[in-house]
Motif scaffolding. Structure first.
Motif, PDB file in Angstrom:
ATOM      1  N   ILE A  59       0.849  -1.179   0.000  1.00 19.45           N
ATOM      2  CA  ILE A  59       0.000   0.000   0.000  1.00 19.45           C
ATOM      3  C   ILE A  59       0.888   1.233   0.000  1.00 19.45           C
ATOM      4  O   ILE A  59       1.797   1.355   0.815  1.00 19.45           O
ATOM      5  N   ALA A  60       0.607   2.127  -0.933  1.00 12.55           N
ATOM      6  CA  ALA A  60       1.425   3.329  -1.071  1.00 12.55           C
ATOM      7  C   ALA A  60       1.326   4.194   0.181  1.00 12.55           C
ATOM      8  O   ALA A  60       0.248   4.363   0.765  1.00 12.55           O
ATOM      9  N   LYS A  61       2.457   4.716   0.581  1.00 17.01           N
ATOM     10  CA  LYS A  61       2.484   5.641   1.701  1.00 17.01           C
ATOM     11  C   LYS A  61       1.898   6.973   1.251  1.00 17.01           C
ATOM     12  O   LYS A  61       1.829   7.251   0.055  1.00 17.01           O
ATOM     13  N   PRO A  62       1.473   7.803   2.203  1.00 17.06           N
ATOM     14  CA  PRO A  62       0.932   9.112   1.821  1.00 17.06           C
ATOM     15  C   PRO A  62       1.936   9.913   0.991  1.00 17.06           C
ATOM     16  O   PRO A  62       3.130   9.937   1.303  1.00 17.06           O
ATOM     17  N   ASP A  63       1.437  10.552  -0.079  1.00 17.32           N
ATOM     18  CA  ASP A  63       2.305  11.391  -0.895  1.00 17.32           C
ATOM     19  C   ASP A  63       2.397  12.779  -0.250  1.00 17.32           C
ATOM     20  O   ASP A  63       1.850  13.016   0.831  1.00 17.32           O
ATOM     21  N   ALA A  64       3.083  13.701  -0.923  1.00 16.22           N
ATOM     22  CA  ALA A  64       3.312  15.031  -0.350  1.00 16.22           C
ATOM     23  C   ALA A  64       2.005  15.763  -0.069  1.00 16.22           C
ATOM     24  O   ALA A  64       1.868  16.443   0.964  1.00 16.22           O
ATOM     25  N   ASP A  65       1.010  15.623  -0.962  1.00 14.47           N
ATOM     26  CA  ASP A  65      -0.272  16.310  -0.757  1.00 14.47           C
ATOM     27  C   ASP A  65      -1.014  15.766   0.460  1.00 14.47           C
ATOM     28  O   ASP A  65      -1.575  16.533   1.252  1.00 14.47           O
ATOM     29  N   GLU A  66      -1.016  14.440   0.606  1.00 14.49           N
ATOM     30  CA  GLU A  66      -1.716  13.865   1.750  1.00 14.49           C
ATOM     31  C   GLU A  66      -0.998  14.205   3.053  1.00 14.49           C
ATOM     32  O   GLU A  66      -1.642  14.496   4.070  1.00 14.49           O
ATOM     33  N   ARG A 120      -7.223  18.993  -0.401  1.00 17.16           N
ATOM     34  CA  ARG A 120      -6.259  17.942  -0.783  1.00 17.16           C
ATOM     35  C   ARG A 120      -6.877  16.548  -0.689  1.00 17.16           C
ATOM     36  O   ARG A 120      -6.695  15.719  -1.571  1.00 17.16           O
ATOM     37  N   TYR A 121      -7.600  16.292   0.414  1.00 16.71           N
ATOM     38  CA  TYR A 121      -8.227  14.979   0.577  1.00 16.71           C
ATOM     39  C   TYR A 121      -9.249  14.718  -0.536  1.00 16.71           C
ATOM     40  O   TYR A 121      -9.320  13.617  -1.082  1.00 16.71           O
ATOM     41  N   ALA A 122     -10.046  15.745  -0.852  1.00 14.78           N
ATOM     42  CA  ALA A 122     -11.089  15.584  -1.867  1.00 14.78           C
ATOM     43  C   ALA A 122     -10.482  15.287  -3.237  1.00 14.78           C
ATOM     44  O   ALA A 122     -10.986  14.444  -3.982  1.00 14.78           O
ATOM     45  N   GLN A 123      -9.393  15.977  -3.563  1.00 12.65           N
ATOM     46  CA  GLN A 123      -8.733  15.730  -4.852  1.00 12.65           C
ATOM     47  C   GLN A 123      -8.210  14.296  -4.934  1.00 12.65           C
ATOM     48  O   GLN A 123      -8.377  13.615  -5.951  1.00 12.65           O
ATOM     49  N   GLN A 161      -3.858   3.794  -6.185  1.00 15.22           N
ATOM     50  CA  GLN A 161      -4.228   2.550  -5.516  1.00 15.22           C
ATOM     51  C   GLN A 161      -5.547   2.745  -4.777  1.00 15.22           C
ATOM     52  O   GLN A 161      -5.803   3.809  -4.207  1.00 15.22           O
ATOM     53  N   ARG A 162      -6.356   1.704  -4.763  1.00 12.70           N
ATOM     54  CA  ARG A 162      -7.658   1.779  -4.095  1.00 12.70           C
ATOM     55  C   ARG A 162      -7.502   2.190  -2.638  1.00 12.70           C
ATOM     56  O   ARG A 162      -8.276   2.981  -2.113  1.00 12.70           O
ATOM     57  N   GLU A 163      -6.493   1.634  -1.964  1.00 10.80           N
ATOM     58  CA  GLU A 163      -6.286   1.955  -0.547  1.00 10.80           C
ATOM     59  C   GLU A 163      -5.955   3.426  -0.353  1.00 10.80           C
ATOM     60  O   GLU A 163      -6.302   4.014   0.682  1.00 10.80           O
ATOM     61  N   VAL A 164      -5.291   4.033  -1.334  1.00  9.90           N
ATOM     62  CA  VAL A 164      -4.893   5.436  -1.210  1.00  9.90           C
ATOM     63  C   VAL A 164      -6.089   6.361  -1.371  1.00  9.90           C
ATOM     64  O   VAL A 164      -6.353   7.207  -0.515  1.00  9.90           O
ATOM     65  N   TRP A 165      -6.831   6.210  -2.485  1.00 10.75           N
ATOM     66  CA  TRP A 165      -7.947   7.137  -2.668  1.00 10.75           C
ATOM     67  C   TRP A 165      -9.041   6.906  -1.628  1.00 10.75           C
ATOM     68  O   TRP A 165      -9.669   7.856  -1.170  1.00 10.75           O
TER      69      TRP A 165
END
Length: 199
Positions: free
Chosen positions: A32-39, A57-60, A68-72
């Motif tokens: 599962i991808a770690k949070p990116d800079a925006d998150e 940021r969360y809405a975008q 990844q499904r887990e990220v969005w």
């Protein structure tokens, strides 16, 4: 010579099998991808009370289904929290439910299922809905969340939101307790079930 041909044939068939297997079987489970800079920025903005920035940021990220499904789905849940709690905006349980539902059912995010299950169970949004709460707890359980299993079991045991089945409900609660879920263990003690941990 025959042994050498058999060895080469074995290598070829093994390599063919490797290409036939899905990526997760070849390289292990998808990470599962770690949070990116925006998150990460949005998370920090939440801590500082900059809720407008965080929600944007969360809405975008929630809308970007190419991730990844887990990220969005994780970002949908975080946006849902802002609406549910009315942080920097007017409290909006309906919008929060939409985000939690998307995250729970489409995104397979058990925490979102639990958040909305609690709201629907307690009626904090002015619409107590046991049937829906039971469905959400079951969904969380199916996704592997033991608190969801305990919540579902408790509702089944008491006949809330559907048919009462004491044995099935008891089994869900005890199994969740056995995995170490403290909430389920509290329910088990409250209902007077024997402690099956360690058996």
């Amino acid at each position: 010579m025959k042994a050498k041909r058999q060895f080469i044939a074995g290598l070829i068939s093994a390599s063919t099998l490797a290409f036939a297997l899905p990526a997760s079987a070849q390289f292990g489970p998808e990470r599962i991808a770690k949070p990116d800079a925006d998150e990460l920025y949005a998370d920090r903005a939440m801590q500082k009370g900059w809720y407008d920035d965080a929600l944007e940021r969360y809405a975008q990220a929630c809308e970007d289904k190419s991730q990844q499904r887990e990220v969005w789905s994780r970002n949908c849940r975080k946006a849902g929290h802002i609406y549910r709690r009315g942080l920097g905006i007017e409290q909006d349980y309906e919008r929060a439910r939409e985000l939690y539902d998307t995250s729970c059912f489409d995104g397979r995010d058990a925490d979102s299922c639990l958040e909305q299950a609690h709201v629907s169970f307690t009626g904090n949004d002015g619409n107590q809905d046991y049937e829906y709460a039971r469905r959400l707890y079951k969904r969380a359980c199916d996704l592997g969340d033991q608190t969801g299993c305990g919540g579902y079991g408790s509702m089944v045991y008491r006949g809330q939101g559907g048919i009462m089945n004491r044995e099935e409900g008891k089994d869900y609660i005890q199994q969740a307790c056995e995995t170490g879920d403290t909430w389920s263990c509290e329910r088990a003690r409250g209902y007077g079930f024997p402690d099956r941990r360690g058996l």
